[in-house]
Design a protein around this motif. Structure first.
Motif, short mmCIF file in Angstrom:
data_model
loop_
_atom_site.label_atom_id
_atom_site.label_comp_id
_atom_site.label_asym_id
_atom_site.label_seq_id
_atom_site.Cartn_x
_atom_site.Cartn_y
_atom_site.Cartn_z
N TRP A 62 0.80 -1.22 0.00
CA TRP A 62 0.00 0.00 0.00
C TRP A 62 0.83 1.27 0.00
N PHE A 91 -3.98 2.19 6.83
CA PHE A 91 -3.25 1.05 6.27
C PHE A 91 -2.42 0.33 7.33
N THR A 94 -4.78 -1.92 8.75
CA THR A 94 -5.00 -3.04 7.82
C THR A 94 -4.03 -4.18 8.09
N LEU A 247 -10.59 2.24 4.82
CA LEU A 247 -9.18 1.96 4.59
C LEU A 247 -8.67 0.82 5.47
N GLY A 251 -8.74 -2.63 2.99
CA GLY A 251 -7.43 -2.97 2.45
C GLY A 251 -7.03 -4.42 2.67
#
Length: 537
Positions: A62, A91, A94, A247, A251
């Protein structure tokens, strides 16, 4: 503005190093593995990536061109600011959520792609339908990041953007095609290291430029365009949380992430790698935040860029290369361009490998030609790389609209694929009927919500839907709401279908997905006779 010859030479050198690394990794892939199939080597690297390479290639999932450019853009925008920068936190979450819940069940079963548990649970046909939003996401992602690189090159080097798109695309296709995950992983190491060094070299020069005010002062005081730290208005809190959830959870359900997870030598190593990648991902956002703050704190009239400002020229999406070009020495700005090129290529090769892997392994081998040899699957995978890469390069010339399409397809992955993956891994008893109903209902519900970036008006006005500059904006967290509705629909319809068929409320002949006929065929003979007797009576 004349051609930037030193910059052009530096970019050529960087591309040559990247290509050489990719070709070396392709040679390594052929030499180091004897007991693995060629397909498995290409897709998951023979499952022996060490933790160092795994860390860098997982982080690069990412941390790419959109990541470093997008963070700087949001910080710079007067209507947004640092408060609206979700990417580093999102992220990072994530990777950490993935490590806690998803890594072990995926890696311990030795899946080859993310689609394997979906096809295993919902059937090959339904799995192929679920492949569509992921495929579109990867193609549009590939196109949008090539487009961003083309625009960056045109600003710093004064070279036509389409040349950069074509050269970058062909370079990525070549080394990914020859070496598969080995090439992608090892080039990610080079690219991420180059990105880290280059961006941090640029930051001090931008901060100390005479045209730039102290960013600590402009963070909270209105000087050139308002405090760059930004704020979240009360009515936008639900929207802010919705974007963060999108997000953080959206993700996870991407092949680009699980490709690295499945390539680790063990579940434990995969979990450690994912945790560390979350930390590194957050750290990688700091240079872009500082560059965005510098842009918001600069009197552009004191630079050769002049007035009007980048915001007034609607060039906020290119604020990072603009800062590198006009606030840093030439050599330093060239290094920054290398960082952007590295970021773009690290994302482009991941999306290309992701889409081609799932098509060759999950669609071609499992659905279209089940007797295909390993060599045949590898050839199809390479052919799909060329075709998908060419399509992505063609779409790259559409620039902004492509990025908007990627964002919409990313939302579809969140709303449609994430619930399916959760059910396949954690909720027993879910089946193809629930999967199909969830996919269809979630898709319709998301489209009814509209999409402001594509000028699609909402047919369904959630609470708090307002009109801003003749465009409807949904303040209700409808992306997460759609995901939750899809998840509930999948579970409810799956258990309802099981109840109707297993209680003989619906005849077994209506089981068109062949879900429950398989279960009854495995039942004891006396149970089958009892069911037949009940149906006859």
């Amino acid at each position: 503005m004349a051609l930037n010859v030193p910059g052009l030479i530096a970019v050529i050198i960087f591309y040559s190093i990247t290509l050489a690394t990719g070709l070396w990794a392709a040679w390594k892939a052929k030499k180091s593995e004897k007991n693995k199939t060629q397909t498995e080597i290409a897709i998951v690297g023979g499952r022996n990536l060490n933790i160092f390479v795994g860390l860098f290639t997982t982080t690069a999932t990412w941390v790419g061109g959109a990541y470093i450019n997008g963070i700087a853009e949001i910080v710079y925008l007067p209507s947004r600011g640092l408060a609206w920068v979700h990417a580093p936190l999102g992220f990072a979450a994530t990777f950490i959520i993935g490590a806690v819940f998803f890594v072990k069940p995926m890696r311990s079963k030795n899946y080859v792609t993310m689609m394997d548990p979906l096809q295993e649970t919902f059937g090959d046909t339904m799995g192929s339908i679920l492949f569509i939003p992921s495929l579109l996401g990867d193609i549009f992602w590939f196109a949008s990041i090539l487009a961003s690189l083309g625009a960056t090159v045109s600003i710093i080097l004064d070279v036509k953007g389409y040349l950069s798109i074509i050269i970058s695309g062909c370079t990525v296709i070549l080394y990914t095609l020859l070496g598969g995950l080995y090439s992608v992983a090892y080039t990610d190491v080079i690219q991420l290291l180059f990105m880290i060094v280059s961006l941090w070299v640029c930051v001090p020069f931008a901060l100390l430029n005479s045209a730039t005010e102290n960013i600590a002062y402009t963070a909270v005081h209105e000087l050139y365009q308002g405090p760059w730290i930004g704020k979240i208005q009360t009515e936008y809190i639900a929207r802010w949380l919705d974007d963060l959830a999108y997000l953080s959870l959206g993700g996870i359900a991407w092949q680009t992430y699980f490709q690295r997870v499945l390539a680790a030598s063990s579940s434990k190593q995969a979990m450690i790698t994912s945790y560390l990648s979350g930390i590194l991902c957050a750290v990688m956002g700091i240079p872009s935040i500082l560059i965005g703050a510098v842009a918001a704190s600069t009197d552009w009239n004191q630079t050769s860029y002049g007035l009007p400002t980048p915001n007034e020229r609607s060039e906020w999406n290119m604020i990072l290369p603009i800062v590198l070009q006009y606030l840093c020495p030439t050599i330093v700005s060239v290094a920054g361009l290398g960082a952007i090129a590295a970021a773009v290529m690290s994302s482009a090769d991941s999306s290309l490998l992701s889409a081609s892997s799932m098509f060759a392994y999950n669609i071609y081998k499992k659905l279209l030609r089940k007797r295909a040899s390993d060599r045949e699957v590898l050839c199809i995978m390479r052919l799909s790389m060329v075709l998908l890469g060419s399509a992505g390069m063609g779409l790259a010339f559409l620039s902004h609209s492509v990025y908007d399409l990627w964002f919409l397809s990313g939302e579809l992955v969140y709303a449609l694929l994430f619930p399916q993956l959760c059910c396949a891994l954690f909720i027993p008893g879910t089946n193809a009927y629930g999967s199909a109903a969830s996919f269809l209902f979630g898709f319709i519900l998301r489209l009814l919500g509209g999409e402001s970036s594509l000028k699609i008006p909402p047919a369904l006005h959630y609470p708090g839907c307002i009109l801003v500059d003749d465009v409807y904006v949904q303040l209700f967290p409808f992306k997460t709401f759609t995901m939750l509705v899809s998840l509930i629909t999948l579970v409810v319809i799956s258990y309802l279908a099981q109840l109707l068929f297993m209680k003989n409320i619906l005849p077994m002949q209506w089981d068109v997905c062949n879900v429950f006929r398989k279960e009854t065929s495995r039942a004891p003979q006396w149970e089958l006779e009892e069911q037949v007797g009940l149906q006859q009576s």
